[in-house]
Design an enzyme around this catalytic site. Structure first.
Site, PDB file in Angstrom:
ATOM      1  N   LYS A 225       0.844  -1.300   0.084  1.00  0.00           N
ATOM      2  CA  LYS A 225       0.091  -0.130   0.045  1.00  0.00           C
ATOM      3  C   LYS A 225       0.651   1.203  -0.114  1.00  0.00           C
ATOM      4  CE  LYS A 225      -2.736   3.337   1.879  1.00  0.00           C
ATOM      5  NZ  LYS A 225      -2.317   4.461   2.596  1.00  0.00           N
ATOM      6  N   ASP A 244      -6.162   0.287   0.271  1.00  0.00           N
ATOM      7  CA  ASP A 244      -6.173   0.619   1.915  1.00  0.00           C
ATOM      8  C   ASP A 244      -7.547  -0.037   2.307  1.00  0.00           C
ATOM      9  OD1 ASP A 244      -8.129   2.465   1.686  1.00  0.00           O
ATOM     10  OD2 ASP A 244      -6.850   3.965   1.380  1.00  0.00           O
ATOM     11  N   HIS A 246     -10.094   1.233   3.347  1.00  0.00           N
ATOM     12  CA  HIS A 246     -11.149   1.958   2.691  1.00  0.00           C
ATOM     13  C   HIS A 246     -11.801   1.474   1.307  1.00  0.00           C
ATOM     14  CE1 HIS A 246     -13.654   5.820   3.555  1.00  0.00           C
ATOM     15  NE2 HIS A 246     -14.487   4.935   2.557  1.00  0.00           N
TER      16      HIS A 246
END
Length: 340
Positions: A225, A244, A246
């Site tokens: 990430k 991520d 989210h």
DNA sequence: AGAATACCTCAGCA
DNA sequence: ATGCTGAGGTATT
């Protein structure tokens, strides 16, 4: 020393600094009471203020002939959001719906690669507020002083040679970096001893995405990430969608992608990333930031809705005297500021 | 290989 | 008031 202000004609739908500069891409900008944004960047203090039609800018010291180019470059202003948006909306109905066919001025920054790398090492398992505090601390304690403006001292982000020393880890721990203290020091040390300085990271801009990514993954504290964030926001890899937690949720909930995976493992990560690349195209990373921010705004609205409707339900017409028994319904909001 | 677990700190909330 | 949780993950079992 009063800065000289100039302006660039720029529709606020192409760039909205009040969103872009605090959405988790960059972490050192500050805004004052008058809506002036400022940062110490590459030897100068950059000042910005925006209205609907113009981006106003100034810098200190004033003999900064490059400032216009720096801003142009930093905000990727050669790239038109309008054209890109049309592409995303056409390819993706959900995207179109979520963004209500409105250009919100959200775009990807083109930040200094070394600073981007350090910033996102700090970002792991962390929140924006503390990340900002940490990156600010790196500048204050290790960066070169630039100038004082309106009572605020501005510093450059420190070069890796300033952070490579073994003593840095302990000091960063004292500054509240936690386990990321070692990541920063070790990364700076390897960059200096093995690759000879920050230029190594800057030159990753010339390499293809996967090559640049591999190179970044070598540093401790850099996983998939973080590497992808650096690629997107510092290394011109506009097609990359960093996954991520989210984005992972959005992918599963709204796009039904990678539903067979329970957790975000390597395979799931790459499936999500590649799905969005395929869906949105060469600027998929940019589209992701638009959708991400739209999604965050929506969540905020949900929260506000609850705050408004919950504590004070519309007073129903009182029938008889029954209401008096229901007092708890009129519970006051618990969020009354308690000071002292 | 893939899945748990530890890791620093701090703000927000109960 | 103290204690718990989670925050735009990564390294290490």
């Amino acid at each position: 020393m009063k800065p000289i202000w100039r302006k660039i004609a720029l529709d606020s739908r192409e760039l909205r600094i009040s969103t872009v500069l605090r959405c988790g891409q960059s972490f050192r900008w500050r805004e004052n009471e008058e809506g002036v944004w400022s940062v110490g960047y590459k030897g100068r203090v950059v000042l910005l203020q925006q209205d609907d039609k113009n981006l106003h800018y100034a810098s200190l010291p004033e003999d900064d002939v490059d400032i216009k180019d720096v801003i142009d470059d930093y905000f990727n202003l050669k790239t038109s959001l309008k054209d890109l948006y049309a592409v995303w909306a056409e390819k993706d109905a959900h995207f179109k719906k979520m963004t209500l066919n409105q250009l919100a001025g959200i775009r990807i920054l083109r930040q200094d690669p070394w600073e981007t790398l350090c910033s996102f090492i700090c970002s792991s398992n962390n929140n924006i507020k503390r990340i900002s505090q940490m990156v600010e601390n790196l500048s204050i304690h290790y960066g070169d002083f630039i100038a004082n403006y309106n009572g605020v001292d501005y510093y450059d982000f420190p070069s890796p040679d300033k952070l490579a020393d073994k003593t840095v880890e302990g000091k960063l721990r004292d500054l509240g970096f936690g386990y990321r203290a070692k990541y920063i020091q070790r990364t700076a040390e390897v960059i200096m001893s093995k690759y000879g300085g920050r230029k190594y990271v800057e030159e990753l801009r010339q390499k293809p995405y996967l090559e640049a990514r591999e190179a970044l993954l070598e540093f401790t504290g850099v996983g998939p990430k973080v590497a992808d964030c650096v690629c997107l926001m510092g290394l011109d890899k506009n097609e990359v969608v960093p996954v991520d937690t989210h984005v992972w949720q959005i992918a599963q909930r709204d796009y039904k992608v990678a539903k067979k995976y329970k957790a975000l493992n390597k395979a799931a990560y790459e499936e999500v990333r590649d799905h969005f690349k395929f869906l949105w195209g060469d600027y998929a990373g940019w589209a992701h930031s638009v959708l991400f921010t739209a999604d965050l705004n929506l969540e905020e609205q949900e929260v506000k809705k609850e705050e408004i409707t919950d504590p004070l339900p519309a007073p129903k017409p009182t029938i008889g005297i029954k209401r008096e028994l229901d007092e708890p319904v009129l519970d006051l909001p618990t969020k009354i500021p308690v000071k002292g």
